[in-house]
Design an enzyme around this catalytic site. Structure first.
Site, PDB file in Angstrom:
ATOM      1  N   CYS A   1     -12.271  13.292  12.910  1.00 37.68           N
ATOM      2  CA  CYS A   1     -11.879  12.939  14.273  1.00 37.68           C
ATOM      3  C   CYS A   1     -11.187  11.570  14.319  1.00 37.68           C
ATOM      4  O   CYS A   1     -10.112  11.406  13.756  1.00 37.68           O
ATOM      5  CB  CYS A   1     -13.070  13.023  15.220  1.00 37.68           C
ATOM      6  SG  CYS A   1     -12.579  13.018  16.958  1.00 37.68           S
TER       7      CYS A   1
ATOM      8  N   HIS B   1     -14.635  18.576  14.709  1.00 37.44           N
ATOM      9  CA  HIS B   1     -15.920  18.107  14.182  1.00 37.44           C
ATOM     10  C   HIS B   1     -16.577  19.198  13.333  1.00 37.44           C
ATOM     11  O   HIS B   1     -17.222  20.094  13.883  1.00 37.44           O
ATOM     12  CB  HIS B   1     -16.847  17.726  15.338  1.00 37.44           C
ATOM     13  CG  HIS B   1     -16.412  16.490  16.038  1.00 37.44           C
ATOM     14  ND1 HIS B   1     -16.785  15.232  15.623  1.00 37.44           N
ATOM     15  CD2 HIS B   1     -15.592  16.301  17.094  1.00 37.44           C
ATOM     16  CE1 HIS B   1     -16.233  14.324  16.402  1.00 37.44           C
ATOM     17  NE2 HIS B   1     -15.500  14.948  17.307  1.00 37.44           N
TER      18      HIS B   1
ATOM     19  N   GLU C   1     -19.178  19.007  11.671  1.00 34.54           N
ATOM     20  CA  GLU C   1     -20.629  18.924  11.838  1.00 34.54           C
ATOM     21  C   GLU C   1     -21.111  19.591  13.123  1.00 34.54           C
ATOM     22  O   GLU C   1     -22.307  19.752  13.325  1.00 34.54           O
ATOM     23  CB  GLU C   1     -21.077  17.453  11.782  1.00 34.54           C
ATOM     24  CG  GLU C   1     -20.834  16.627  13.044  1.00 34.54           C
ATOM     25  CD  GLU C   1     -19.400  16.121  13.223  1.00 34.54           C
ATOM     26  OE1 GLU C   1     -18.517  16.576  12.490  1.00 34.54           O
ATOM     27  OE2 GLU C   1     -19.186  15.287  14.125  1.00 34.54           O
TER      28      GLU C   1
END
Lengths: 211, 259
Positions: free
Chosen positions: A80, A183, A185
């Site tokens: 990001c 993202h 994650e």
């Protein structure tokens, strides 16, 4: 393989850290540039306003470490704003120089027909077989939360995402520098697979350099 | 193209998921215990939920620290976006929840009391982390909607559209619109209110309050022009799984992320 998740006070490291572990990357969270200097692999997250993230990054003392790491071609993953910091500059913070490692700028979504920030799941389409996306079907969804995107031209593999009339790079791979605008994650199974791919890439680089 | 999102919301009271019957009744003790939040979060994760929302309806400091613990435990198990709200008033509340593992924090009455907190939070953590949650009720004369504070109990007299536009200007990155008329009724979202907000702001809109079936969600995502549909009861009661809802919506032509 010594992996350091860089903690420079920009955003929530917890999710990234847990996702890296889940993907098999035994990372250490650290706010100590000396530890990062000795790492084989660096992960640079980032969230928030470009100026504040950049200021936090510069004052953390990690800048020379990251530059040296990249100059040596060691495995690196930016996430990001961790990708956006690598650019020359950002429309979000005119006058604040980026690291200038990638030759382009960070732009704001300007298409009035879409909501900004882009918040949610969007598809990515790869070109040039980026190793980061190995085994992941084209058109898979990842989670985005961004008002800005990176704009530069290069001939390396990556992936593109369409948002309204804007098409932007959502995955960047230059040598052993890898980065995503989304993202991983937060992108469930697809995101964990991307992180596991990064681990494999890093492991491969490391094995090759030992031989 | 960005997918429309389906978001299960878990009301959490002292670390347990509960479901109040209607707006404002939770505080009166009318709650049903629906189980362990992390367990439910994992189930919704596996069903293909696009995000999760935890809404803290405990007003005590013990309840709030349980929520921090919950955020951390959930973030360890679920690799999906997590929004936490309920009782958020200060920049420090944002900081604690984000550090504990939330990706976004929603603020409601706290922002009505001190609108500048929205801007402070956006400056510190980025707009993408700041969700303005608004409880609104249609005015009796049908001229629009009023914004309510204190869990839907107090009419602020503020106009819904004026407030969300101000919220966007201050730096909010997303609006959650809770329809007080619809909440807990399963009679459908307030389509008109959602459409009015969607057209007034450029930031994403999450519709909340009233979902009883997938058609309600389709309607608010298409006719209501919302970017996401939030629901609690229909998922918690097991009437539909998230996957079933998404499959029905996909058949109806809604662009979604299917696993």
């Amino acid at each position: 393989m010594k992996t350091v998740l860089i903690d420079y006070g920009a955003g929530n490291l917890h999710s990234v850290y847990k996702a890296l572990l889940k993907a098999g990357l035994e990372a250490k969270r650290s706010a100590d540039p000396a530890l990062a200097a000795a790492a084989d692999v660096l992960v640079l997250p980032g969230q928030g306003h470009f100026r504040q993230v950049m200021e936090a990054f510069l004052s953390s003392g990690f800048e020379p470490v990251v530059r040296r790491h990249l100059a040596r071609g060691k495995p690196f993953l930016g996430i990001c704003v961790g990708l956006q910091l690598l650019m020359q500059s950002s429309e979000e913070a005119p006058g604040v120089p980026g690291l200038g490692i990638l030759d382009g700028i960070v732009k704001r979504f300007a298409d009035p027909s879409v909501s900004v920030p882009q918040m949610g799941w969007n598809q990515f389409f790869s070109y040039g077989n980026p190793p980061l996306l190995k085994g992941i079907p084209d058109g898979s969804f990842a989670y985005f939360a961004n008002s800005y995107y990176v704009d530069f031209s290069d001939s390396n593999p990556g992936a593109i995402t369409h948002y309204g009339k804007t098409s932007f790079k959502s995955v960047v791979s230059q040598g052993h520098l890898h980065a995503t605008q989304f993202h991983p994650e937060k992108s469930q199974a697809v995101g964990l697979k991307i992180l596991a791919n990064f681990k494999d890439i890093a492991q491969h680089v490391l094995n090759a350099s030992v031989l | 193209m960005l997918a429309k999102r389906i978001i299960p919301c878990l009301d959490v009271h002292n670390g347990r998921v509960t479901r109040g019957v209607q707006f404002g009744k939770a505080e009166l003790g009318e709650l049903r215990d629906m189980g362990d939040p992390v367990k439910l979060a994992m189930i919704y994760d596996a069903q293909g939920a696009d995000e999760l929302v935890f809404y803290d309806i405990t007003a005590t400091s013990e309840g709030r620290s349980l929520m921090l613990e919950l955020a951390t435990r959930t973030a360890e198990q679920c690799f999906m976006p997590l929004t936490i709200g309920g009782g958020v008033k200060t920049l420090e509340d944002f900081r604690k929840l984000l550090l504990a593992g939330a990706d976004k924090v929603s603020i409601n009455s706290g922002a009505l009391a001190k609108p500048e907190v929205i801007g402070q939070a956006a400056d510190h953590f980025g707009s993408q982390a700041v969700v303005l949650s608004v409880d609104a009720k249609r005015r009796a004369d049908n001229s629009g909607w009023d914004v309510y504070a204190a869990g839907g109990r107090k009419n602020t007299g503020q106009d819904l559209i004026a407030w969300v536009v101000k919220g966007q200007e201050l730096g909010a990155g997303e609006i959650v619109l809770n329809s007080i008329d619809g909440d807990g009724t399963n009679a459908g979202y307030d389509i008109e209110a959602n459409r009015a907000v969607a057209r007034a702001v450029d930031i994403p809109l999450v519709a909340s309050g009233g979902a009883g079936n997938p058609e309600h969600m389709r309607s608010v995502l298409v006719e209501g022009e919302a970017d996401a549909a939030l629901a609690a009861g229909i998922f918690h009661r097991g009437e539909y799984t998230v996957r079933q809802v998404k499959e029905e919506l996909a058949k109806a032509g809604v662009h979604l992320r299917l696993l």
